[in-house]
Design an enzyme around this catalytic site. Structure first.
Site, PDB file in Angstrom:
ATOM      1  N   ASP A 164     -10.953   3.166   3.663  1.00 50.23           N
ATOM      2  CA  ASP A 164     -11.162   1.733   3.654  1.00 50.23           C
ATOM      3  C   ASP A 164     -13.148   1.487   3.840  1.00 50.23           C
ATOM      4  OD1 ASP A 164      -9.628  -0.632   3.527  1.00 50.23           O
ATOM      5  OD2 ASP A 164      -9.232  -0.567   5.713  1.00 50.23           O
ATOM      6  N   GLN A 176      -4.923  -1.420   9.812  1.00 51.68           N
ATOM      7  CA  GLN A 176      -5.344  -2.893   9.520  1.00 51.68           C
ATOM      8  C   GLN A 176      -5.418  -3.798  10.175  1.00 51.68           C
ATOM      9  OE1 GLN A 176      -3.443  -3.329   5.944  1.00 51.68           O
ATOM     10  NE2 GLN A 176      -3.738  -5.003   6.695  1.00 51.68           N
ATOM     11  N   LYS A 178       1.208  -1.239   0.057  1.00 48.91           N
ATOM     12  CA  LYS A 178      -0.099  -0.582  -0.389  1.00 48.91           C
ATOM     13  C   LYS A 178       0.606   1.244   0.051  1.00 48.91           C
ATOM     14  CE  LYS A 178      -3.758  -1.762   2.245  1.00 48.91           C
ATOM     15  NZ  LYS A 178      -4.501  -2.844   3.467  1.00 48.91           N
TER      16      LYS A 178
END
Ligand code: NAD
Length: 280
Positions: A117, A94, A50
């Site tokens: 997200d 995460q 990422k």
């Protein structure tokens, strides 16, 4: 029929290049921050990918690495700091988090305007009610792949295998918003094979290696495989038995190199969207 293989790696590279070109025209660098607690090795690879993709496309990006014994209060304080930081446009926590931290409390602490997200209840609610917002990256990536096939989604029968909040549910909402007739199938569904055979578009997001066999798939269907499963020999396979299903489908994604690369490209797309919305 032999399926066209949807090259997610190439399609994601094109999307990342388009985003990089757009970022290059901005007077600021959209900022992404990934918060990672502990050092789960599988998520380490994702986090590095990422970061690398974000930097290569001209974003500012950094990973905030916290020790595995971090408390929920400490993590919430970190997130509040990022919420308040004007240079940060996108925050990603995460998963998985260690057991002392409630994931739901943490995801809900992220400013919905920076929730790249798309996991905050506000963004999930916006998607469910057809309002614009930040959409989870993996299903968003699948929509890009479907657009590449040229398949008309309006009126098509779409079956989503899996009902997770990360993939299955938002996937179904996006297909519904595109006017498909959507069925969500899951672990309690009776006769899964028969449900799948009705699909013009089948999206598998289950996490069971090669669950979907050739006789589950209608001739000419478009098959998108979200699953990532590690085999005994260390290889990766999807939720779809790729070789046999390729002989029936009109288009199919490989694993790896299908949906996976699209997820990261869509994370950048969401970060740019969040930056433009926040900074006007
Ligand atoms: P999850 O475990 O949260 O959800 C799995 C879903 O599948 C559940 O809704 C469950 O009801 C259903 N299910 C489980 N077993 C089943 C069975 N035998 N028959 C029918 N349905 C069944 O998983 P998730 O987070 O949605 O991820 C699904 C898969 O996608 C995993 O392999 C994951 O690694 C992968 N994934 C890939 C990406 C990517 O970027 N490519 C992103 C997220 C998840």
């Amino acid at each position: 029929m032999t399926a066209r293989i949807l090259d997610g790696k190439a399609i994601a590279a094109t999307l990342r290049a388009r985003l990089a070109a757009q970022v290059a025209t901005l007077p600021f660098r959209p900022g992404l921050r990934v918060v990672r607690v502990g050092d789960d090795p599988a998520s380490g690879v994702y986090v590095r990918n990422k970061d690398r993709a974000a930097l290569a496309a001209g974003f500012s990006s950094a990973t905030i690495q916290l020790p595995v014994e971090t408390t929920e209060a400490e993590l919430l304080a970190t997130i509040r700091g990022l919420n308040d930081d004007p240079d940060v446009d996108g925050i990603l926590v995460q998963l998985p988090l260690p057991p002392q931290i409630r994931a739901a409390a943490v995801l809900d602490a992220v400013d919905p305007a920076k929730d790249v997200d798309g996991f905050h209840a506000i963004n999930a609610g916006r998607l469910a009610t057809g309002q614009p917002g930040l959409v989870p990256c993996t299903p968003k990536g699948v929509m890009h792949l479907l657009a590449e096939t040229g398949i008309a989604l309006s009126g098509a029968r779409a079956v989503v295998l899996g009902r997770s909040t990360i993939v299955g549910r938002p996937m179904a909402a996006l297909l519904l918003a595109a006017d498909a007739t959507v069925t969500i199938a899951h672990s309690r569904t009776r006769d899964l094979a028969a449900e799948c055979r009705r699909a013009d578009v089948l999206v598998a997001a289950v996490g069971r290696a090669e669950l979907v066999r050739a006789d589950w798939v209608a001739e000419g269907a478009v098959v998108i495989d979200v699953g990532i499963n590690r085999t005994a020999t260390g290889g990766l396979v999807g939720d779809v038995a790729f070789n046999e299903v390729s002989a029936r489908a009109s288009a199919i994604t490989p694993v790896p190199g299908g949906v996976g690369p699209m997820t990261i490209a869509c994370l950048l797309e969401n970060t740019l969207q969040a930056a433009l919305a926040r900074r006007g």
